[in-house]
Write a protein that holds these residues in place. Structure first.
Motif, PDB file in Angstrom:
ATOM      1  N   GLU A  69     -11.442   5.941 -26.519  1.00  0.00           N
ATOM      2  CA  GLU A  69     -12.644   7.181 -27.584  1.00  0.00           C
ATOM      3  C   GLU A  69     -13.730   8.250 -27.332  1.00  0.00           C
ATOM      4  OE1 GLU A  69      -9.416   9.457 -27.890  1.00  0.00           O
ATOM      5  OE2 GLU A  69      -7.722   7.450 -27.638  1.00  0.00           O
TER       6      GLU A  69
ATOM      7  N   HIS B 107     -10.449  11.735 -22.463  1.00  0.00           N
ATOM      8  CA  HIS B 107     -10.422  12.432 -22.362  1.00  0.00           C
ATOM      9  C   HIS B 107      -9.828  13.083 -21.473  1.00  0.00           C
ATOM     10  CE1 HIS B 107     -10.822  11.723 -26.726  1.00  0.00           C
ATOM     11  NE2 HIS B 107     -12.097  11.260 -26.180  1.00  0.00           N
TER      12      HIS B 107
ATOM     13  N   PRO C 287      -6.581  18.450 -28.573  1.00  0.00           N
ATOM     14  CA  PRO C 287      -7.341  17.354 -29.132  1.00  0.00           C
ATOM     15  C   PRO C 287      -8.154  16.904 -27.685  1.00  0.00           C
ATOM     16  CG  PRO C 287      -5.142  17.010 -29.872  1.00  0.00           C
ATOM     17  CD  PRO C 287      -5.215  18.220 -28.895  1.00  0.00           C
TER      18      PRO C 287
ATOM     19  N   ALA D 236     -12.699  17.454 -28.598  1.00  0.00           N
ATOM     20  CA  ALA D 236     -13.212  15.232 -28.521  1.00  0.00           C
ATOM     21  C   ALA D 236     -14.400  15.764 -27.123  1.00  0.00           C
ATOM     22  CB  ALA D 236     -12.528  14.348 -28.067  1.00  0.00           C
TER      23      ALA D 236
END
Length: 363
Positions: free
Chosen positions: A312, A318, A338, A342
């Motif tokens: 992550e 992402h 999201p 990120a």
């Protein structure tokens, strides 16, 4: 050839290597990292895929089947829905990978065996999920007296990639892989090259601030990155008939944010390296974890939680969610916010640290 002179050169190289702490650390760090990633983090057995269940029968046997499917740990039934539209919405936004649909006449279909007793709706934009669905399709279902080893007819429906063509999954991911390789590597040597060529001396005499210097080194590569995105999209469409189901503008916006994230990482690495060779070493050092942990090569759901937490932190993780969602699932960019947020946070942090480390001095 004199052995003594050759040994003198060997000793000289060893002393130089001892003083080069970064290279010395990578001699140990790279094999350790590969061992940990391949031996621990990389797991080809898919587990804990996010799933939804639509149990229209709602009988004892249907509930027992759902419980047994979840007990396999291949899927986690995170959502219970009532309509097909909810399944489409959750899968389009990337919230689920699989949906288990049990029709109203579930038990009648089991008894007759002439039609599929249940349906598995699969996110076809991920090949790993398709393979897992084939495993679930061979799962035994309960009969009137208990569990039987006979497998009932199960219909597997692949959303977004009904033909199960590998390029449909691979090409969108390759956009991120190519950008990661080129953007980080190009910019990782940017400031180092300025120091080695003596160009930094001229910049010192100018009123350019660290922010202006950093952004000035980044912006020229943005156009290069967008050109690479265009090349991959055109060739993917021409050679492999890979579709772009979502908005092309939103796809380019997502790619732009990812390019900035990759460039900021490269600029940060260039502030750590003292030579172009070191900059290249560090670029490849960051490239390997992104390839292995992002979900491009290995199933993200099969990794341990610690490896998923580490993934992550990596921008490629992402971007894969963004590019696959837009290209294959026709997802809107705001639905994938999201992942977009990120990447934005990663870019801001890397640029801030790089600017803080940039000094207009020769020491």
């Amino acid at each position: 050839m004199k052995l003594r002179r050759m040994l003198a050169i060997v000793l000289k190289e060893l002393r130089q290597l001892r003083r080069d702490r970064l290279t010395f650390a990578m001699i140990v760090g790279i094999p350790v990292m590969q061992l940990v990633l391949f031996g621990y983090a990389i797991n080809l057995d898919v587990r804990h895929l996010n799933a939804a269940v639509m149990d229209q029968a709602d009988t004892a046997r249907s509930r027992e089947l759902v419980a047994q499917l979840e007990a396999t740990q291949v899927i986690d039934l995170s959502y219970r829905v009532a309509t097909p539209q909810e399944v489409d919405d959750l899968m389009g936004r990337g919230k689920i990978n699989v949906a288990v649909v049990l029709p109203v006449d579930f038990e009648t279909r089991l008894e007759r065996g002439d039609r599929p007793a249940l349906q598995l709706v699969v996110d076809g934009s991920d090949q790993v999920v398709q393979a897992s669905a084939r495993q679930l399709a061979r799962f035994p279902v309960p009969d009137a007296e208990g569990w039987t080893e006979q497998v009932a007819p199960i219909e597997v429906v692949n959303f977004y990639n009904p033909e199960r063509r590998a390029p449909v999954n691979t090409v969108p991911g390759l956009i991120g892989v190519i950008l990661t390789m080129t953007m980080v590597l190009f910019t990782a040597i940017a400031l180092v090259r300025e120091r080695e060529n003596g160009n930094l001396e001229m910049l010192i005499a100018t009123p350019v601030s660290p922010w202006e210097l950093t952004l000035g080194k980044v912006l020229p590569f943005v156009g290069i990155g967008l050109i690479q995105v265009t090349v991959v999209l055109v060739l993917g469409r021409w050679l492999f008939a890979v579709p772009v189901r979502g908005s092309l503008l939103e796809l380019y916006l997502a790619a732009l944010v990812f390019i900035l994230a990759s460039l900021s990482l490269g600029i940060f690495l260039s502030t750590l390296a003292r030579s172009q060779f070191q900059a290249m070493q560090m670029a490849f050092f960051t490239f390997l974890p992104q390839i292995l942990l992002s979900g491009f090569m290995f199933p993200f759901a099969g990794m341990p939680k610690v490896a998923q937490w580490l993934a992550e932190l990596l921008p490629l993780t992402h971007f894969l969610r963004l590019v696959r969602g837009i290209m294959l699932r026709d997802a809107a960019l705001l639905e994938l916010w999201p992942a977009l947020a990120a990447l934005g946070v990663f870019t801001l942090v890397m640029l801030s640290v790089a600017v803080a480390r940039t000094r207009k001095s020769l020491d």
